[in-house]
Design a protein around this motif. Structure first.
Motif, PDB file in Angstrom:
ATOM      1  N   ARG A  45       4.760 -13.187  39.593  1.00 31.15           N
ATOM      2  CA  ARG A  45       5.294 -12.474  38.443  1.00 31.15           C
ATOM      3  C   ARG A  45       5.281 -10.971  38.737  1.00 31.15           C
ATOM      4  O   ARG A  45       4.268 -10.430  39.177  1.00 31.15           O
ATOM      5  CB  ARG A  45       4.445 -12.791  37.209  1.00 31.15           C
ATOM      6  CG  ARG A  45       5.036 -12.330  35.903  1.00 31.15           C
ATOM      7  CD  ARG A  45       4.258 -12.892  34.721  1.00 31.15           C
ATOM      8  NE  ARG A  45       4.274 -14.354  34.712  1.00 31.15           N
ATOM      9  CZ  ARG A  45       3.769 -15.086  33.719  1.00 31.15           C
ATOM     10  NH1 ARG A  45       3.229 -14.476  32.671  1.00 31.15           N
ATOM     11  NH2 ARG A  45       3.787 -16.404  33.790  1.00 31.15           N
ATOM     12  N   GLU A  46       6.400 -10.315  38.487  1.00 31.55           N
ATOM     13  CA  GLU A  46       6.503  -8.892  38.787  1.00 31.55           C
ATOM     14  C   GLU A  46       6.865  -8.098  37.541  1.00 31.55           C
ATOM     15  O   GLU A  46       7.560  -8.591  36.647  1.00 31.55           O
ATOM     16  CB  GLU A  46       7.551  -8.640  39.875  1.00 31.55           C
ATOM     17  CG  GLU A  46       8.965  -9.022  39.488  1.00 31.55           C
ATOM     18  CD  GLU A  46       9.997  -8.603  40.529  1.00 31.55           C
ATOM     19  OE1 GLU A  46       9.640  -7.862  41.471  1.00 31.55           O
ATOM     20  OE2 GLU A  46      11.166  -8.991  40.383  1.00 31.55           O
ATOM     21  N   GLY A  47       6.395  -6.873  37.500  1.00 32.07           N
ATOM     22  CA  GLY A  47       6.706  -6.008  36.373  1.00 32.07           C
ATOM     23  C   GLY A  47       8.120  -5.467  36.463  1.00 32.07           C
ATOM     24  O   GLY A  47       8.581  -5.115  37.541  1.00 32.07           O
ATOM     25  N   VAL A  48       8.786  -5.402  35.328  1.00 29.39           N
ATOM     26  CA  VAL A  48      10.159  -4.907  35.262  1.00 29.39           C
ATOM     27  C   VAL A  48      10.190  -3.543  34.579  1.00 29.39           C
ATOM     28  O   VAL A  48      10.633  -2.561  35.157  1.00 29.39           O
ATOM     29  CB  VAL A  48      11.046  -5.905  34.497  1.00 29.39           C
ATOM     30  CG1 VAL A  48      12.444  -5.342  34.295  1.00 29.39           C
ATOM     31  CG2 VAL A  48      11.107  -7.237  35.239  1.00 29.39           C
ATOM     32  N   SER A  49       9.712  -3.501  33.353  1.00 27.01           N
ATOM     33  CA  SER A  49       9.701  -2.257  32.580  1.00 27.01           C
ATOM     34  C   SER A  49       8.557  -2.300  31.583  1.00 27.01           C
ATOM     35  O   SER A  49       8.071  -3.371  31.230  1.00 27.01           O
ATOM     36  CB  SER A  49      11.018  -2.077  31.803  1.00 27.01           C
ATOM     37  OG  SER A  49      12.120  -1.905  32.646  1.00 27.01           O
ATOM     38  N   GLY A  54       4.321   5.489  22.128  1.00 33.40           N
ATOM     39  CA  GLY A  54       5.115   6.644  21.729  1.00 33.40           C
ATOM     40  C   GLY A  54       6.563   6.573  22.143  1.00 33.40           C
ATOM     41  O   GLY A  54       7.350   7.465  21.834  1.00 33.40           O
ATOM     42  N   GLY A  55       6.927   5.503  22.864  1.00 32.39           N
ATOM     43  CA  GLY A  55       8.307   5.330  23.299  1.00 32.39           C
ATOM     44  C   GLY A  55       8.567   5.737  24.736  1.00 32.39           C
ATOM     45  O   GLY A  55       9.688   5.584  25.227  1.00 32.39           O
ATOM     46  N   GLY A  56       7.553   6.260  25.428  1.00 26.32           N
ATOM     47  CA  GLY A  56       7.720   6.563  26.831  1.00 26.32           C
ATOM     48  C   GLY A  56       7.854   5.298  27.655  1.00 26.32           C
ATOM     49  O   GLY A  56       7.260   4.269  27.317  1.00 26.32           O
ATOM     50  N   THR A  57       8.650   5.351  28.720  1.00 29.54           N
ATOM     51  CA  THR A  57       8.942   4.143  29.483  1.00 29.54           C
ATOM     52  C   THR A  57       8.712   4.333  30.974  1.00 29.54           C
ATOM     53  O   THR A  57       8.626   5.458  31.475  1.00 29.54           O
ATOM     54  CB  THR A  57      10.404   3.697  29.263  1.00 29.54           C
ATOM     55  OG1 THR A  57      11.289   4.693  29.800  1.00 29.54           O
ATOM     56  CG2 THR A  57      10.706   3.499  27.784  1.00 29.54           C
ATOM     57  N   ALA A  58       8.615   3.206  31.659  1.00 30.65           N
ATOM     58  CA  ALA A  58       8.553   3.178  33.114  1.00 30.65           C
ATOM     59  C   ALA A  58       9.248   1.905  33.560  1.00 30.65           C
ATOM     60  O   ALA A  58       9.240   0.899  32.839  1.00 30.65           O
ATOM     61  CB  ALA A  58       7.111   3.201  33.601  1.00 30.65           C
ATOM     62  N   SER A  59       9.865   1.953  34.748  1.00 29.88           N
ATOM     63  CA  SER A  59      10.592   0.783  35.239  1.00 29.88           C
ATOM     64  C   SER A  59      10.413   0.642  36.732  1.00 29.88           C
ATOM     65  O   SER A  59      10.181   1.618  37.444  1.00 29.88           O
ATOM     66  CB  SER A  59      12.087   0.908  34.925  1.00 29.88           C
ATOM     67  OG  SER A  59      12.334   0.879  33.539  1.00 29.88           O
ATOM     68  N   ALA A  60      10.573  -0.593  37.184  1.00 32.46           N
ATOM     69  CA  ALA A  60      10.560  -0.860  38.612  1.00 32.46           C
ATOM     70  C   ALA A  60      11.812  -0.251  39.244  1.00 32.46           C
ATOM     71  O   ALA A  60      12.870  -0.185  38.606  1.00 32.46           O
ATOM     72  CB  ALA A  60      10.522  -2.364  38.856  1.00 32.46           C
ATOM     73  N   ASP A  61      11.699   0.162  40.494  1.00 26.68           N
ATOM     74  CA  ASP A  61      12.843   0.771  41.187  1.00 26.68           C
ATOM     75  C   ASP A  61      14.054  -0.163  41.223  1.00 26.68           C
ATOM     76  O   ASP A  61      15.192   0.289  41.168  1.00 26.68           O
ATOM     77  CB  ASP A  61      12.437   1.150  42.606  1.00 26.68           C
ATOM     78  CG  ASP A  61      11.511   2.348  42.652  1.00 26.68           C
ATOM     79  OD1 ASP A  61      10.873   2.550  43.698  1.00 26.68           O
ATOM     80  OD2 ASP A  61      11.418   3.070  41.635  1.00 26.68           O
ATOM     81  N   SER A  62      13.788  -1.461  41.306  1.00 27.40           N
ATOM     82  CA  SER A  62      14.870  -2.438  41.437  1.00 27.40           C
ATOM     83  C   SER A  62      15.765  -2.520  40.205  1.00 27.40           C
ATOM     84  O   SER A  62      16.883  -3.033  40.288  1.00 27.40           O
ATOM     85  CB  SER A  62      14.300  -3.822  41.747  1.00 27.40           C
ATOM     86  OG  SER A  62      13.425  -4.233  40.702  1.00 27.40           O
ATOM     87  N   VAL A  63      15.285  -2.024  39.059  1.00 30.52           N
ATOM     88  CA  VAL A  63      16.076  -2.136  37.828  1.00 30.52           C
ATOM     89  C   VAL A  63      16.436  -0.778  37.229  1.00 30.52           C
ATOM     90  O   VAL A  63      17.157  -0.718  36.228  1.00 30.52           O
ATOM     91  CB  VAL A  63      15.356  -2.988  36.757  1.00 30.52           C
ATOM     92  CG1 VAL A  63      14.989  -4.350  37.323  1.00 30.52           C
ATOM     93  CG2 VAL A  63      14.120  -2.279  36.214  1.00 30.52           C
TER      94      VAL A  63
END
Length: 125
Positions: A45-49, A54-63
C-alpha cells in the motif's frame, strides 16, 4: 468511533477522470489529517495524497499535477479528484484518518489508525 467509507471508484479509460469520496461518521473530521492510499495487486500500500486539518496538502510525485485532494468539513467528507488517469493508477484506494495536533499530514500508511474498506479503481481501455 470514527468510521470511513470510500466511494466513487470504477472502470475508466486512460486519460479519464474519477472523483473519490471519503465520508466520515461517528466523529467530525475537523481535527483530523486524512490520507489517500492505494494498493495494486501484489504491491504494498502506497501513499497518494494527504490533507491536514488546515487544508494544507502533500502528494506523491507520481500523482502531482494530476490528483487533487480537498476536504469539506461541513459535509465531513474528503475528496480525491483524479485526472489524466494511467493504467498504473489501478488499484484499491483507501482513505485513512488520524487526529493531528499540528497542521501536518503524512503519506506514510503507518501514520494513520482509522481506515476505510477501500474502493476499486481500474484504468483500462
Amino acid at each position: 468511533q470514527l468510521q470511513l467509507v470510500e466511494s466513487g471508484g470504477g472502470l475508466v479509460q486512460p486519460g479519464g477522470s474519477l472523483r473519490l469520496s471519503c465520508a466520515a461518521s461517528g466523529l467530525t473530521l475537523d481535527a483530523y489529517a486524512i490520507g489517500w492510499f492505494r494498493q495494486a495487486p501484489g504491491k504494498e500500500r502506497e501513499g497518494v495524497s494527504c490533507i491536514n486539518k488546515g487544508g494544507g496538502t502533500a502528494s506523491a510525485d507520481s500523482v502531482k499535477g494530476r490528483f487533487t485532494i480537498s476536504r469539506d468539513n461541513a459535509k465531513n467528507t474528503v475528496y480525491l479528484q483524479m485526472n489524466s488517469l494511467k493504467a498504473e493508477d489501478t488499484g484499491v484506494y483507501y482513505c485513512a484518518a488520524q487526529r493531528w495536533g499540528s497542521y501536518s499530514c503524512s503519506t506514510s500508511r503507518y501514520a494513520y489508525s482509522s481506515w476505510g474498506q477501500g474502493t476499486q479503481v481500474t484504468v483500462s481501455s
